[in-house]
Design an enzyme around this catalytic site. Structure first.
Site, PDB file in Angstrom:
ATOM      1  N   GLU A   8       4.552  30.815 -63.321  1.00  0.00           N
ATOM      2  CA  GLU A   8       3.604  31.933 -63.434  1.00  0.00           C
ATOM      3  C   GLU A   8       3.334  32.460 -62.041  1.00  0.00           C
ATOM      4  O   GLU A   8       2.268  32.256 -61.458  1.00  0.00           O
ATOM      5  CB  GLU A   8       2.304  31.526 -64.128  1.00  0.00           C
ATOM      6  N   PHE A  23     -10.044  42.645 -55.938  1.00  0.00           N
ATOM      7  CA  PHE A  23     -10.545  41.962 -54.756  1.00  0.00           C
ATOM      8  C   PHE A  23     -11.410  42.901 -53.936  1.00  0.00           C
ATOM      9  O   PHE A  23     -10.920  43.802 -53.285  1.00  0.00           O
ATOM     10  CB  PHE A  23      -9.383  41.390 -53.952  1.00  0.00           C
ATOM     11  N   HIS A 164       0.880  36.536 -70.587  1.00  0.00           N
ATOM     12  CA  HIS A 164       0.020  36.449 -69.396  1.00  0.00           C
ATOM     13  C   HIS A 164      -1.243  37.288 -69.589  1.00  0.00           C
ATOM     14  O   HIS A 164      -1.196  38.318 -70.240  1.00  0.00           O
ATOM     15  CB  HIS A 164       0.816  36.960 -68.179  1.00  0.00           C
ATOM     16  N   ASP A 285       0.470  30.196 -60.110  1.00  0.00           N
ATOM     17  CA  ASP A 285      -0.170  31.510 -60.280  1.00  0.00           C
ATOM     18  C   ASP A 285      -0.289  32.209 -58.930  1.00  0.00           C
ATOM     19  O   ASP A 285      -1.272  32.887 -58.638  1.00  0.00           O
ATOM     20  CB  ASP A 285      -1.551  31.412 -60.965  1.00  0.00           C
TER      21      ASP A 285
HETATM   22  C1  GRE Z   1      -3.255  37.265 -62.367  1.00  0.00           C
HETATM   23  O1  GRE Z   1      -2.608  36.231 -62.547  1.00  0.00           O
HETATM   24  O2  GRE Z   1      -2.839  38.364 -62.740  1.00  0.00           O
HETATM   25  C2  GRE Z   1      -4.556  37.208 -61.646  1.00  0.00           C
HETATM   26  C3  GRE Z   1      -5.166  38.384 -61.226  1.00  0.00           C
HETATM   27  C4  GRE Z   1      -6.381  38.326 -60.561  1.00  0.00           C
HETATM   28  C5  GRE Z   1      -6.980  37.113 -60.288  1.00  0.00           C
HETATM   29  C6  GRE Z   1      -6.390  35.940 -60.714  1.00  0.00           C
HETATM   30  C7  GRE Z   1      -5.181  35.978 -61.393  1.00  0.00           C
HETATM   31  O3  GRE Z   1      -4.588  39.566 -61.487  1.00  0.00           O
HETATM   32  O4  GRE Z   1      -4.620  34.851 -61.811  1.00  0.00           O
HETATM   33 ZN    ZN Z   2      -0.970  34.929 -63.370  1.00  0.00          ZN
END
Ligand code: GRE
Ligand code: ZN
Length: 324
Positions: A8, A23, A164, A285
């Site tokens: 991921e 952010f 996702h 991630d």
């Molecule tokens: C993501 O995996 O898309 C994601 C974001 C923002 C914060 C955390 C996160 O887009 O895992």
């Molecule tokens: Zn993600």
């Protein structure tokens, strides 16, 4: 542990980065942007440093899924997939790709997924939640009948689909008013992905296509903790559901889970207990989580070395039929 595999992990194009506006701090946004646009430099360096051999990459969320005009979604998916294929081709020993799909046009999605798997050599699909189409205030979920031919094609191609998270639509976000820390990854992502996952399972999709494998991140988006209760309440439901099996059975036959962004021993052990160790896979991630935090946690998690290798590597080799 050396030789870990992660799945991921996100990249962006200039065109899709603008969607990732989560952010508030400009410094953080700059760093995130640099990391999303890069694959072979910072990302690969950190993989080397923390024992990650292979990273399966996917387009950032919501990516294609928020493009309202189907023709544009088709075009952007092709572009993103071509860019990713180009990067993977430079280091096929370290990277692999998930296809981004224009779900706004299910027929085009069949053509694109076939191209991605057969011609570009991708190992699966990543869908960033529901799609919007035409009007920004739309939510198209993939249990709808119009997607059955696409699911049939994916089953035939024999590749997993990663579901996702994505952002909640403003019109659906009233519960988060005044509590922005729960929007997005703090809570809302899991709620959104969990209901989409449950919709797919309850729809009977996996009775019609029993070979399909769904992958869900963040140790199951809260569902494992509530599997018993969901099945319990469904069993008392007067109208029943289209699916033939329980949600627990589908989780043990048609779903895999990753540790993305959920680096906690007790949650990991509970999840293994509910779905079986052969269905749990390590992931980070990146770049929304740091490679360091994910890898250092996993390397020191309370697991036997055999279990660590299974979760950190072997389950992914088996699921994606990797030649490592
Ligand atoms: C993501 O995996 O898309 C994601 C974001 C923002 C914060 C955390 C996160 O887009 O895992
Ligand atoms: Zn993600």
């Amino acid at each position: 542990m050396q030789g870990k595999i992660v799945l991921e992990e996100h990249f962006a194009l200039e065109d899709t980065f603008t969607d990732t506006k989560r952010f508030p701090d400009a410094g953080q946004a700059d760093d995130l942007r640099r990391r999303l646009l890069d694959i072979l430099d910072i990302r690969l360096g950190e993989m080397d440093q923390y024992g990650i051999e292979l990273g399966i990459q996917s387009l950032n969320s919501p990516g294609i899924q928020s493009i309202l005009e189907p023709a544009k979604a088709v075009e952007m998916a092709q572009k993103a997939n071509d860019v990713l294929a180009g990067e993977v081709a430079k280091r096929p020993d370290r990277f692999a790709g998930f296809a981004a799909l224009p779900m706004q046009d299910p027929d085009a999605a069949i053509i694109e997924v076939t191209r991605c798997i057969k011609d570009l050599g991708f190992v699966g699909v990543n869908l960033n939640g529901f799609s919007q189409k035409g009007d920004a205030d739309t939510q198209i979920f993939y249990d709808l009948p119009e997607f059955r031919p696409l699911w049939a094609a994916i089953e035939e191609l024999d590749v997993p689909v990663y579901l996702h998270p994505r952002n909640t639509l403003p019109s659906q976000g009233r519960a988060y008013e005044g509590h922005p820390w729960f929007e997005h990854s703090g809570w809302a992502f899991a709620v959104e992905t969990a209901i989409h996952t449950l919709r797919l399972l309850a729809s009977g999709l996996f009775d019609e296509h029993p070979k399909l494998q769904l992958v869900v991140g963040h140790l199951g988006e809260r569902i494992p903790f509530d599997l018993w209760r969901v099945d319990h309440r469904i069993s008392k439901s007067p109208q029943g559901i289209p699916a033939k099996k329980t949600m627990t059975e589908y989780f043990r036959e048609n779903v895999h889970l990753t540790t993305s962004g959920n680096f906690h021993d007790e949650t990991l052990h509970f999840t293994i207990d509910r779905v079986g160790i052969d269905r749990v896979l390590f992931s980070v991630d990146y770049p929304f989580e740091t490679t360091e935090e994910g890898a250092v946690w996993f390397d020191n998690a309370n697991l036997s070395e055999a279990d660590r290798v299974q979760i950190g590597r072997d389950n992914a080799i088996k699921l994606f039929k990797l030649d490592l």
